[in-house]
Design a protein around this motif. Structure first.
Motif, mmCIF file in Angstrom:
data_model
loop_
_atom_site.group_PDB
_atom_site.id
_atom_site.type_symbol
_atom_site.label_atom_id
_atom_site.label_comp_id
_atom_site.label_asym_id
_atom_site.label_seq_id
_atom_site.Cartn_x
_atom_site.Cartn_y
_atom_site.Cartn_z
ATOM 1 N N ASP A 148 14.983 -60.871 13.439
ATOM 2 C CA ASP A 148 16.171 -60.545 14.368
ATOM 3 C C ASP A 148 17.255 -61.555 13.831
ATOM 4 O O ASP A 148 18.515 -61.251 14.170
ATOM 5 C CB ASP A 148 15.915 -60.685 15.621
ATOM 6 N N HIS A 149 17.101 -62.552 13.475
ATOM 7 C CA HIS A 149 18.296 -63.531 12.911
ATOM 8 C C HIS A 149 18.307 -63.302 11.262
ATOM 9 O O HIS A 149 17.663 -64.146 10.570
ATOM 10 C CB HIS A 149 18.116 -65.086 13.228
ATOM 11 N N ARG A 150 18.903 -62.336 11.023
ATOM 12 C CA ARG A 150 18.778 -61.979 9.704
ATOM 13 C C ARG A 150 19.386 -63.102 8.727
ATOM 14 O O ARG A 150 18.774 -62.918 7.526
ATOM 15 C CB ARG A 150 19.723 -60.799 9.307
ATOM 16 N N ASN A 151 20.352 -63.927 9.036
ATOM 17 C CA ASN A 151 20.706 -64.943 8.112
ATOM 18 C C ASN A 151 19.752 -65.923 7.943
ATOM 19 O O ASN A 151 19.949 -66.974 7.117
ATOM 20 C CB ASN A 151 22.033 -65.381 8.803
ATOM 21 N N ALA A 152 18.767 -66.107 8.785
ATOM 22 C CA ALA A 152 17.751 -67.155 8.686
ATOM 23 C C ALA A 152 16.391 -66.557 8.505
ATOM 24 O O ALA A 152 15.326 -67.291 8.733
ATOM 25 C CB ALA A 152 17.747 -67.932 9.881
ATOM 26 N N SER A 153 16.175 -65.219 8.093
ATOM 27 C CA SER A 153 14.823 -64.868 7.839
ATOM 28 C C SER A 153 14.503 -64.182 6.496
ATOM 29 O O SER A 153 15.389 -63.408 5.871
ATOM 30 C CB SER A 153 14.829 -63.477 8.665
ATOM 31 N N ALA A 154 13.622 -64.693 5.856
ATOM 32 C CA ALA A 154 13.318 -64.438 4.460
ATOM 33 C C ALA A 154 12.204 -63.184 4.813
ATOM 34 O O ALA A 154 11.066 -63.407 4.760
ATOM 35 C CB ALA A 154 12.384 -65.419 3.900
ATOM 36 N N ASP A 155 12.575 -62.007 4.763
ATOM 37 C CA ASP A 155 11.774 -60.786 5.352
ATOM 38 C C ASP A 155 11.526 -59.770 4.438
ATOM 39 O O ASP A 155 11.722 -60.178 2.968
ATOM 40 C CB ASP A 155 12.037 -60.323 6.564
ATOM 41 N N SER A 156 11.342 -58.488 4.520
ATOM 42 C CA SER A 156 11.186 -57.491 3.465
ATOM 43 C C SER A 156 12.437 -57.199 2.662
ATOM 44 O O SER A 156 12.033 -56.909 1.405
ATOM 45 C CB SER A 156 10.873 -56.265 3.955
ATOM 46 N N ARG A 157 13.644 -57.564 3.093
ATOM 47 C CA ARG A 157 14.821 -57.164 2.205
ATOM 48 C C ARG A 157 14.588 -58.293 0.940
ATOM 49 O O ARG A 157 15.055 -57.923 0.082
ATOM 50 C CB ARG A 157 16.102 -57.610 2.949
ATOM 51 N N CYS A 158 14.303 -59.492 1.400
ATOM 52 C CA CYS A 158 14.251 -60.611 0.103
ATOM 53 C C CYS A 158 13.360 -60.156 -0.958
ATOM 54 O O CYS A 158 13.270 -60.972 -2.106
ATOM 55 C CB CYS A 158 13.995 -61.917 0.758
ATOM 56 N N ARG A 159 12.407 -59.380 -1.158
ATOM 57 C CA ARG A 159 11.455 -59.103 -2.022
ATOM 58 C C ARG A 159 11.188 -57.972 -2.645
ATOM 59 O O ARG A 159 10.414 -57.432 -3.412
ATOM 60 C CB ARG A 159 9.814 -59.601 -1.200
ATOM 61 N N LEU A 160 12.430 -56.988 -2.439
ATOM 62 C CA LEU A 160 12.592 -55.781 -2.899
ATOM 63 C C LEU A 160 12.764 -55.677 -4.556
ATOM 64 O O LEU A 160 12.099 -54.508 -4.955
ATOM 65 C CB LEU A 160 13.459 -54.849 -2.197
ATOM 66 N N THR A 161 12.892 -56.771 -5.065
ATOM 67 C CA THR A 161 13.174 -56.696 -6.532
ATOM 68 C C THR A 161 12.019 -57.437 -6.929
ATOM 69 O O THR A 161 11.947 -57.630 -8.353
ATOM 70 C CB THR A 161 14.229 -57.213 -6.946
ATOM 71 N N ASN A 162 11.164 -57.979 -6.342
ATOM 72 C CA ASN A 162 9.840 -58.934 -6.834
ATOM 73 C C ASN A 162 9.078 -58.208 -7.645
ATOM 74 O O ASN A 162 8.518 -56.857 -7.159
ATOM 75 C CB ASN A 162 9.075 -59.692 -5.642
ATOM 76 N N THR A 163 8.301 -58.508 -8.504
ATOM 77 C CA THR A 163 7.131 -57.930 -9.370
ATOM 78 C C THR A 163 6.030 -58.967 -9.225
ATOM 79 O O THR A 163 6.040 -60.231 -9.475
ATOM 80 C CB THR A 163 7.583 -57.661 -10.936
#
Length: 266
Positions: A187-202
């Motif tokens: 909910d605190h998008r500026n302080a959350s390492a969530d699914s968005r952060c890993r979409l380019t991970n391999t």
């Protein structure tokens, strides 16, 4: 004249013959009864923690203002979860910066039986935005996160400070959630390492972007209430905006469909 035969009944030892228990034997009896009660309570507590509900201690700001640091949250382990729920899940793989460390065996034991809330760092808590098969996207033109072509109104829970609410996202993305997985955001998008952060991970042996999605079997359960501190006691409900989202028309793909993604969390 006939007479009835008398039947003799053994009444056992007379009261005067019963020897009272010594003080030591009475103490041993009390201790045995107390031990049985304590062991029974521990067994019940452990069963409740394992199959019914468990408390967790919130360690970070990623779910503010819905959850604050040091909130104690009750998580139900039955009933499943749905789009919009806040869920606790085990680290699906290198989401956490540091490995879990336990240096207090007494606390670990009390957490295991459910007396204390779980403070272990191998669990995370986020909001479910996408279920298997959901088409989730964000573009600068939309300004809202879209789920199955429905714009989410996240104003009820997104972090705000000084009357200013954080943006749902700033980096465009568009994906389809694979089968058996969920897409989660803090909910605190500026302080959350969530699914968005890993979409380019391999990752080794994983399809591109798979690291961004949480396996459903890693989910402990949905949060049902804040139970402490006292002034924070409240229950959770699914935000109304999620009731407008229809289920996907197509079955969930075996692998994630990463239509658009850029490095970064924001």
């Amino acid at each position: 004249m006939d007479t009835e035969e008398e039947t003799t009944v053994d009444e056992g030892p007379r009261r005067a013959d019963v020897q009272p228990k010594s003080f030591g034997r009475r103490v041993l009896g009390w201790l045995a009864e107390g031990a049985i009660i304590v062991i029974g309570a521990l067994i019940i507590s452990t069963l409740l923690r394992t199959f019914v509900a468990q408390m967790f201690l919130i360690p970070s700001e990623s779910m503010e203002n819905t959850l604050q640091v040091n909130d104690r949250v009750l998580v139900a382990k039955f009933g499943g979860f749905q789009r919009g729920d806040v869920v606790v899940f085990e680290d699906p793989g290198n989401w956490l910066a540091t490995p879990p460390v336990s240096d207090n065996p007494v606390r670990t034991g009390l957490e295991f039986i459910g007396v204390l809330p779980n403070s272990a760092t191998e669990h995370l808590i986020k909001r479910v935005v996408g279920m298997p098969g959901d088409h989730v996207k964000f573009s600068e033109e939309d300004s809202h996160i879209m789920v199955n072509d429905v714009a989410l109104d996240e104003s009820a829970y997104l972090f705000s400070e000084g009357g200013i609410q954080v943006a749902p996202a700033t980096v465009p993305f568009e994906i389809v959630v694979p089968e058996g997985h969920i897409f989660v955001l803090g909910d605190h998008r500026n302080a959350s390492a969530d699914s968005r952060c890993r979409l380019t991970n391999t990752g080794a042996g994983q399809p591109p972007g798979m690291a961004a999605f949480v396996p459903e079997d890693k989910v402990v359960g949905a949060a049902v209430a804040i139970v402490s501190p006292f002034d924070r006691i409240s229950t959770f409900k699914v935000p109304d905006t999620y009731s407008t989202v229809a289920d996907p028309e197509l079955p969930a793909p075996a692998e994630p469909e990463i239509i658009e993604a850029s490095p970064g969390c924001q």
